[in-house]
Design an enzyme around this catalytic site. Structure first.
Site, PDB file in Angstrom:
ATOM      1  N   HIS A 211       0.942  -1.117   0.041  1.00  0.00           N
ATOM      2  CA  HIS A 211      -0.065  -0.051  -0.010  1.00  0.00           C
ATOM      3  C   HIS A 211       0.874   1.295  -0.008  1.00  0.00           C
ATOM      4  O   HIS A 211       1.415   1.601   1.105  1.00  0.00           O
ATOM      5  CB  HIS A 211      -0.980  -0.086   0.962  1.00  0.00           C
TER       6      HIS A 211
ATOM      7  N   LEU B 272       2.416   6.492  -5.460  1.00  0.00           N
ATOM      8  CA  LEU B 272       3.677   7.126  -6.001  1.00  0.00           C
ATOM      9  C   LEU B 272       3.304   8.079  -6.911  1.00  0.00           C
ATOM     10  O   LEU B 272       4.368   8.890  -7.544  1.00  0.00           O
ATOM     11  CB  LEU B 272       4.250   5.986  -7.118  1.00  0.00           C
ATOM     12  N   ARG B 273       2.098   8.665  -6.777  1.00  0.00           N
ATOM     13  CA  ARG B 273       1.571   9.759  -7.457  1.00  0.00           C
ATOM     14  C   ARG B 273       1.977  10.011  -9.016  1.00  0.00           C
ATOM     15  O   ARG B 273       0.941  10.994  -9.602  1.00  0.00           O
ATOM     16  CB  ARG B 273       2.240  11.245  -6.654  1.00  0.00           C
TER      17      ARG B 273
ATOM     18  N   ASP C 245      -8.758   2.864  -3.491  1.00  0.00           N
ATOM     19  CA  ASP C 245      -8.287   3.707  -2.269  1.00  0.00           C
ATOM     20  C   ASP C 245      -8.412   4.954  -2.238  1.00  0.00           C
ATOM     21  O   ASP C 245      -8.026   5.754  -3.205  1.00  0.00           O
ATOM     22  CB  ASP C 245      -6.696   3.162  -2.181  1.00  0.00           C
TER      23      ASP C 245
ATOM     24  N   HIS D 278     -10.523   0.653   0.979  1.00  0.00           N
ATOM     25  CA  HIS D 278     -10.394   1.792   1.785  1.00  0.00           C
ATOM     26  C   HIS D 278     -11.950   1.956   2.513  1.00  0.00           C
ATOM     27  O   HIS D 278     -12.793   2.187   1.560  1.00  0.00           O
ATOM     28  CB  HIS D 278      -9.924   3.049   1.266  1.00  0.00           C
TER      29      HIS D 278
ATOM     30  N   ASP E 246       1.090   2.863   3.692  1.00  0.00           N
ATOM     31  CA  ASP E 246       0.215   3.635   3.252  1.00  0.00           C
ATOM     32  C   ASP E 246       1.121   4.915   2.851  1.00  0.00           C
ATOM     33  O   ASP E 246       0.728   6.169   3.270  1.00  0.00           O
ATOM     34  CB  ASP E 246      -0.877   4.107   4.076  1.00  0.00           C
TER      35      ASP E 246
ATOM     36  N   HIS F  98       3.072  14.563   0.007  1.00  0.00           N
ATOM     37  CA  HIS F  98       2.473  15.596  -0.356  1.00  0.00           C
ATOM     38  C   HIS F  98       3.550  16.649  -0.303  1.00  0.00           C
ATOM     39  O   HIS F  98       4.648  16.457   0.148  1.00  0.00           O
ATOM     40  CB  HIS F  98       1.261  16.007   0.513  1.00  0.00           C
TER      41      HIS F  98
ATOM     42  N   PHE G  40      -4.837  14.626   3.420  1.00  0.00           N
ATOM     43  CA  PHE G  40      -4.508  13.692   4.213  1.00  0.00           C
ATOM     44  C   PHE G  40      -3.401  12.831   3.618  1.00  0.00           C
ATOM     45  O   PHE G  40      -3.030  12.755   2.639  1.00  0.00           O
ATOM     46  CB  PHE G  40      -5.834  12.538   4.295  1.00  0.00           C
ATOM     47  N   GLY G  41      -2.619  12.441   4.721  1.00  0.00           N
ATOM     48  CA  GLY G  41      -1.376  11.478   4.317  1.00  0.00           C
ATOM     49  C   GLY G  41      -0.268  11.849   4.849  1.00  0.00           C
ATOM     50  O   GLY G  41       0.227  13.176   4.939  1.00  0.00           O
TER      51      GLY G  41
END
Length: 427
Positions: A59, A62-63, A151, A178, A304, A308, A322-323
């Site tokens: 999980h 990689l964007r 997700d 998710h 996860d 960002h 989030f993240g």
């Protein structure tokens, strides 16, 4: 090409560290023995450190494509290698979404070009992650999709999830979820508890996660589908999953390092480095997650990893995404806060970061058996240092663990016999 790892320690199932040497040839482990006398093209001195199967993370984000300012395939997989991971599975919340064969194929080609570790791609359950029109699960699975997930957003209607599960079951694929019922999230940005009240922030109720898991395990039973729950965060979710397993339902689940190590009381101010979804929950939730990991209700650990931009995360809980990132901090954090504190032993930790995720998804990795892929991680269990987000290989610097002193760092990572990370090296 023949390589020998010398002066290594391997871990037995009884949690003992014993001397070993490893012969690697043509990307495979050919022999594991106390001493190897064969000739080799190169020798790597493990310096009496632990040699583990390469870590597996099912999980990560990689964007790329679409979010390259946050992370790229190159930087994300370099981060994975530095963290000791040799196989990672990339989530489909990119732009475009891998929701058709052509897009998935283009993504796989990009992995071959830029990734330094093995990347297995998820495909989405619905087109564009919009929860409306389902993708062609059979075609995408045949093209090499690892599993199927939307997700980042929960599948909101039971029928949509049921039909997806039936289609996945028909071709032997897993549905990965998710879990979040949007109708009871109420615009929350942190756990609905004491911290949300103290900071005057809208809270996310625990029920928004657990109620969807409860729905889905019954749908999975009806569809006879392998259903996997992402980043479990609440005690109620653990209870539902435990009961479902006892009933013989094909449900598996993961837990993230931050939910094992932190809880809502660690949030002292409006600092979005502590903002993730699901959020940090209560101390009783944290304890339930640890107990679930120990008794097998929660099968393994997954980071996860969610990078960002710095400016985004500077905006506080209400505005920031989030993240948090996790690939480079996962092992030392877990070793320091679980193993060194006798919550679980080293063998149990390694097992839940290698063999368990491989077994759950039928992957031929996560082992040091002769004939297996030479995916190996050398870990210095004595090395102690402070986490420095500015030294991350990842573009993402968004971590709540900056400045934490931890012990146990990967110092060399090898995929198919090739060194992809070496401490103090650009390998």
């Amino acid at each position: 090409m023949r390589t020998i790892l010398t002066n290594a320690k391997r871990l037995t199932s009884s949690n003992e560290l014993i001397d070993c040497e490893i012969l690697i040839e043509d990307g495979k482990i050919r022999k594991v023995a106390p001493e190897i006398t064969e000739q080799a093209d190169q020798t790597i001195d493990a310096k009496n450190n632990l040699v583990s199967p390469g870590l597996i993370d099912v999980h990560i984000h990689l964007r790329e494509p679409g979010g390259e300012y946050k992370e790229t395939i190159a930087t994300g997989t370099q981060s994975a290698a530095k963290g000791g991971f040799t196989t990672v599975c990339s989530m489909p919340n990119t732009n475009p979404v891998p929701d058709n064969v052509d897009t998935l194929e283009q993504l796989q080609h990009k992995f071959k070009e830029d990734a330094v570790v093995r990347v297995l791609p998820y495909a989405s359950i619905t087109k564009g992650l919009k929860g409306e029109e389902r993708t062609n699960i059979k075609e995408l699975f045949e093209q090499g999709a690892f599993a199927f997930t939307d997700d980042g957003v929960g599948i909101q209607t039971a029928n949509q999830m049921l039909q997806a599960m039936k289609e996945a079951a028909a071709c032997g694929a897993a549905i990965v979820a998710h879990c979040e019922d949007n109708s009871i999230v109420y615009g929350g940005v942190t756990h609905d508890g004491e911290v949300s009240k103290r900071l005057n922030l809208p809270g996310i109720p625990s029920l928004s996660e657990s109620v969807q898991i409860a729905r889905d395990v019954l749908l999975a039973e009806a569809a006879d589908c392998h259903y996997h729950v992402c980043h479990v965060s609440t005690k109620e979710s653990v209870r539902v999953i435990r009961d479902a397993k006892k009933a013989g339902i094909k449900v598996t689940a993961e837990v993230s390092p931050h939910h094992l190590i932190l809880n809502e009381t660690d949030i002292l101010e409006n600092d979005a480095h502590f903002k993730m979804n699901p959020p940090l929950r209560g101390t009783d939730d944290q304890q339930a997650l640890i107990e679930g990991l120990l008794d097998g209700t929660l099968d393994f650990i997954a980071t996860d990893h969610a990078p960002h931009g710095e400016e985004e995360k500077a905006n506080g809980f209400l505005e920031a995404p989030f993240g948090i990132v996790g690939l480079e901090t996962a092992f030392p954090l877990l070793y320091t806060h679980l193993v060194q504190k006798d919550v679980l032993n080293l063998y149990e930790l390694i097992d839940r970061m290698t063999k368990k995720p491989a077994d759950v998804f039928g992957l031929p990795y996560g082992t040091m058996e002769e004939g297996a892929a030479a995916d190996l991680t050398i870990i210095d269990l004595e090395k102690t240092a402070k986490i420095d987000r500015y030294q991350f290989a990842s573009k993402g610097k968004n971590t709540p663990f900056h400045g934490w002193e931890v012990t146990g760092f990967p110092v060399l990572t090898m995929v198919n016999g090739k060194v992809v990370f070496k401490e103090d090296s650009d390998a």
